[in-house]
Design a protein around this motif. Structure first.
Motif, PDB file in Angstrom:
ATOM      1  N   SER A  13       0.831  -1.201   0.000  1.00 54.30           N
ATOM      2  CA  SER A  13       0.000   0.000   0.000  1.00 54.30           C
ATOM      3  C   SER A  13       0.871   1.258   0.000  1.00 54.30           C
ATOM      4  O   SER A  13       2.063   1.208   0.322  1.00 54.30           O
ATOM      5  N   GLU A  14       0.256   2.375  -0.333  1.00 55.37           N
ATOM      6  CA  GLU A  14       0.972   3.648  -0.333  1.00 55.37           C
ATOM      7  C   GLU A  14       1.470   3.997   1.065  1.00 55.37           C
ATOM      8  O   GLU A  14       2.577   4.509   1.231  1.00 55.37           O
TER       9      GLU A  14
ATOM     10  N   SER B  35       2.277   1.856   3.416  1.00 62.11           N
ATOM     11  CA  SER B  35       3.425   0.980   3.688  1.00 62.11           C
ATOM     12  C   SER B  35       4.674   1.465   2.965  1.00 62.11           C
ATOM     13  O   SER B  35       5.775   1.429   3.525  1.00 62.11           O
TER      14      SER B  35
END
Length: 132
Positions: free
Chosen positions: A2-3, A5
């Motif tokens: 994800s962004e 992460s």
């Protein structure tokens, strides 16, 4: 990934590049374990140092099993105090937060992160199948 992460990983990598204390994977592991632990609570709250350490030990065993001690050594984690350093580095990076009464020294306790679960042998009275 994800962004969030990816952004977290970049922040951790930048911190590591500047300070080089512990492996970036150690910071990721601790972050993930703490976030999952808080999200599993019925009501979000800050965790005690002991709660964090107990959960990390379970996570280490679940993810790495008998290799947990080697992973900790690779990450340069030798004691509970090292986890405290990581937690407070993550707080400094604004990835985690602390309550007013939380202290870095809360992690300065005798806690074995590498304690292995006890596996018990079956009792001798258990019936053993016969092979003829």
């Amino acid at each position: 990934m994800s962004e969030v992460s990816k952004m977290r990983r970049m922040i951790i990598q930048d911190f590591f590049d500047q300070h080089g204390k512990y492996a970036p994977d150690a910071y990721e592991f601790v972050t993930r374990a703490v976030i999952e632990q808080v999200e599993a609570l019925e009501q979000h709250r800050h965790l005690t140092a002991l709660e964090v350490l107990q959960n990390l030990r379970r996570q280490l065993d679940a993810e790495f099993g008998c290799l947990a001690s080697a992973v900790l050594a690779e990450w340069k984690i030798n004691c509970a105090s090292d986890i405290g350093e990581i937690i407070y580095d993550l707080i400094e990076m604004h990835i985690l937060s602390a309550a007013e009464d939380d202290k870095r020294s809360d992690f300065d306790i005798d806690f074995n992160l590498q304690e292995q679960p006890v596996y018990r042998k079956k009792s001798a009275s258990a019936e053993v199948p016969k092979i003829d």
